[in-house]
Design a protein around this motif. Structure first.
Motif, PDB file in Angstrom:
ATOM      1  N   ASP A 130       1.105  23.608  -9.570  1.00 11.42           N
ATOM      2  CA  ASP A 130       0.546  24.898  -9.160  1.00 11.42           C
ATOM      3  C   ASP A 130      -0.885  25.083  -9.644  1.00 11.42           C
ATOM      4  O   ASP A 130      -1.478  26.135  -9.454  1.00 11.42           O
ATOM      5  N   THR A 131      -1.435  24.084 -10.293  1.00  9.05           N
ATOM      6  CA  THR A 131      -2.849  24.079 -10.676  1.00  9.05           C
ATOM      7  C   THR A 131      -3.440  22.730 -10.274  1.00  9.05           C
ATOM      8  O   THR A 131      -2.705  21.759 -10.024  1.00  9.05           O
ATOM      9  N   ALA A 190      -3.005  16.939  -9.592  1.00  6.91           N
ATOM     10  CA  ALA A 190      -3.599  15.616  -9.804  1.00  6.91           C
ATOM     11  C   ALA A 190      -2.706  14.759 -10.697  1.00  6.91           C
ATOM     12  O   ALA A 190      -2.519  13.557 -10.447  1.00  6.91           O
ATOM     13  N   GLY A 191      -2.114  15.352 -11.731  1.00  5.14           N
ATOM     14  CA  GLY A 191      -1.229  14.611 -12.620  1.00  5.14           C
ATOM     15  C   GLY A 191       0.018  14.110 -11.915  1.00  5.14           C
ATOM     16  O   GLY A 191       0.481  12.995 -12.155  1.00  5.14           O
ATOM     17  N   SER A 192       0.557  14.939 -11.010  1.00  6.52           N
ATOM     18  CA  SER A 192       1.731  14.525 -10.249  1.00  6.52           C
ATOM     19  C   SER A 192       1.401  13.332  -9.348  1.00  6.52           C
ATOM     20  O   SER A 192       2.161  12.361  -9.279  1.00  6.52           O
ATOM     21  N   ALA A 250      -7.988  19.185  -7.078  1.00  3.53           N
ATOM     22  CA  ALA A 250      -7.103  18.125  -7.554  1.00  3.53           C
ATOM     23  C   ALA A 250      -7.526  16.778  -6.980  1.00  3.53           C
ATOM     24  O   ALA A 250      -7.567  15.771  -7.693  1.00  3.53           O
ATOM     25  N   TYR A 251      -7.837  16.753  -5.690  1.00  2.00           N
ATOM     26  CA  TYR A 251      -8.266  15.507  -5.068  1.00  2.00           C
ATOM     27  C   TYR A 251      -9.594  15.035  -5.643  1.00  2.00           C
ATOM     28  O   TYR A 251      -9.828  13.830  -5.787  1.00  2.00           O
ATOM     29  N   GLY A 304     -11.163   7.495 -10.177  1.00  2.36           N
ATOM     30  CA  GLY A 304     -11.074   6.209  -9.512  1.00  2.36           C
ATOM     31  C   GLY A 304      -9.710   5.934  -8.909  1.00  2.36           C
ATOM     32  O   GLY A 304      -9.385   4.792  -8.590  1.00  2.36           O
ATOM     33  N   LEU A 305      -8.911   6.992  -8.716  1.00  2.00           N
ATOM     34  CA  LEU A 305      -7.569   6.833  -8.156  1.00  2.00           C
ATOM     35  C   LEU A 305      -7.545   7.038  -6.655  1.00  2.00           C
ATOM     36  O   LEU A 305      -6.604   6.595  -5.983  1.00  2.00           O
ATOM     37  N   ALA A 306      -8.527   7.729  -6.114  1.00  3.08           N
ATOM     38  CA  ALA A 306      -8.540   8.037  -4.684  1.00  3.08           C
ATOM     39  C   ALA A 306      -9.963   7.924  -4.165  1.00  3.08           C
ATOM     40  O   ALA A 306     -10.934   7.981  -4.931  1.00  3.08           O
ATOM     41  N   VAL A 307     -10.076   7.741  -2.866  1.00  4.05           N
ATOM     42  CA  VAL A 307     -11.381   7.680  -2.216  1.00  4.05           C
ATOM     43  C   VAL A 307     -11.348   8.595  -0.994  1.00  4.05           C
ATOM     44  O   VAL A 307     -10.323   8.724  -0.321  1.00  4.05           O
TER      45      VAL A 307
END
Length: 434
Positions: A9-10, A15-17, A53-54, A61-64
């Motif tokens: 919900d934040t 992002a952690g999930s 979050a994105y 470095g986890l997403a582009v």
């Protein structure tokens, strides 16, 4: 993505999930994350919260981001992932980029001396040897630093001058781990087309016009294409770069003495520059060591930051590399390895050319073969007993191709592989014209 639902919900929890899903293998490299508005509606939060979050995932470095194509998990996210299992028996692995173990020297044994905190970080003998190598190759030599491999050196140089959001010009296609590293540092990538002689001058000029803050170039043994700068192309590129002397230029000479092409540099008369020469391909991948030379400010920043973290590269490694590079027998073995790799590249290129298949690979350990469909070609070659690397993970805007590592490809095997490539290409052509 159907196997894992992102919660939170934040922005930090969302992002952690997602990070947990990636780490546990339930969200895979290359997977497309849900559209921002769709996920926001599902979680009952604002679109801004999901967008934040994105952004956190991209900064880690986890997403582009891919514009209208949405946000995807990075092909090599900055997390420890489960290693892939080995190939089935009978498959020739030409995909891994490794050197031929039979051409790696038996490294000299050393008697370790006691090294305590406060000792000079660099072994003088190693600095002397690599400085002589740089000078012999007519590379401008400033201060010399010792770092933990080519990518460690690239990361330290970029980190010394750039900040998240800065733009870096990269060869297209480019070594996939450089692309992943830039994403992990939050740096934007500007593709620059290359041919068998390195970056195309017009493409570099266009990238400078669009605006870049740094440029990463592989002067020889370019991975994945095998491109190498020649004196004429190097002069052309230096003229293009002459109007931007302040632009940070990083040269990745990762293959060094077994590259199969003379050294060439674009760093002359520049204000901010670094040349990084790794010895992993020549002496063995476990030797995580590279020599770095550059302008005084860049090298000072690299060494200063290094002192705050790892402190220094192990003197054991430094002595091993220094002794190996000074040993005439090792020099002869490296020269033999360079000749063997050249023979294997030439054999495959000639076999492909005889069958009407264009390819490049004038230096290094790889040959780059343009194809109509990467995935289908990789699968078809695998079915015939050959494992090659799809070009997609190396490309930004370049056309499809596959990478073939030739380091362990016997010259007698080149014809069989070329036959398979030609057979598959012929099948594709018949399908397209049917």
């Amino acid at each position: 993505m159907q196997q894992y639902t992102i919660h939170g919900d934040t922005s930090s929890r969302i992002a952690g999930s997602a990070e947990r899903g990636i780490r546990e293998g339930r969200i895979r490299p290359g997977d497309r994350l849900p559209p921002i508005r769709d996920l926001a509606g599902e979680l009952g939060v604002s679109a801004g919260t999901v967008a934040s979050a994105y952004r956190r995932l991209r900064e880690r470095g986890l997403a582009v981001g891919a514009g209208r194509a949405g946000t995807h998990v990075a092909e090599r996210p900055s997390l420890p992932l489960r290693l892939t299992t080995g190939l089935p028996k009978g498959i020739r692995d030409l995909s891994d980029g490794n050197p031929d173990p039979s051409h790696l020297p038996r490294l000299p044994a050393i008697r370790p001396s006691v090294v305590l905190y406060g000792t000079e970080p660099k072994v003088p003998k190693l600095v002397e040897v690599v400085r002589a190598q740089f000078e012999a190759d007519r590379i401008p030599v400033g201060s010399v630093a010792v770092v933990g491999g080519a990518l460690d050196g690239i990361e330290r140089v970029l980190g010394a001058h750039l900040r998240s959001g800065d733009r870096v010009g990269v060869e297209d296609p480019c070594f996939t781990r450089v692309l992943d590293l830039l994403a992990a540092l939050g740096l934007d990538r500007e593709p620059i087309a290359i041919d068998e002689r390195g970056p195309v001058p017009r493409a570099l000029a266009a990238a400078l016009e669009r605006g870049i803050d740094a440029l990463v170039v592989t002067p020889r043994a370019q991975n994945p294409t095998g491109a190498a700068l020649d004196p004429v192309r190097a002069r052309e590129l230096r003229r293009v770069l002459a109007g931007r002397p302040e632009l940070l230029l990083v040269e990745d000479d990762h293959a060094g003495p077994i590259a199969g092409a003379p050294a060439a540099s674009l760093c002359h008369s520049r204000l901010r520059w670094a040349v990084i020469r790794s010895y992993a391909k020549a002496l063995g991948p476990d030797l995580r060591l590279a020599a770095l030379t550059g302008d005084e400010e860049t090298v000072a920043r690299v060494e200063g930051r290094q002192l705050l973290g790892t402190g220094w590269v192990s003197h054991l490694l430094q002595h091993i590399v220094a002794d190996a590079l000074a040993e005439p027998a090792v020099g002869r073995l490296l020269a033999g390895a360079e000749r063997a790799y050249a023979e294997r590249r030439t054999a495959l290129l000639a076999a492909l050319a005889d069958r009407g298949i264009p390819a490049t690979g004038s230096s290094g350990l790889n040959v780059w073969v343009p194809v109509a469909e990467e995935s289908a070609t990789v699968q078809a070659l695998f079915a015939e007993g050959w494992a090659v690397a799809p070009g997609e993970r190396f490309r930004l805007a370049a056309p499809p191709a596959v990478r073939v590592t030739i380091s362990r490809l016997g010259c007698a095997e080149a014809a069989a592989l070329a036959d398979a490539v030609a057979r598959i290409a012929g099948q594709k052509a018949r399908r397209y014209t049917a």
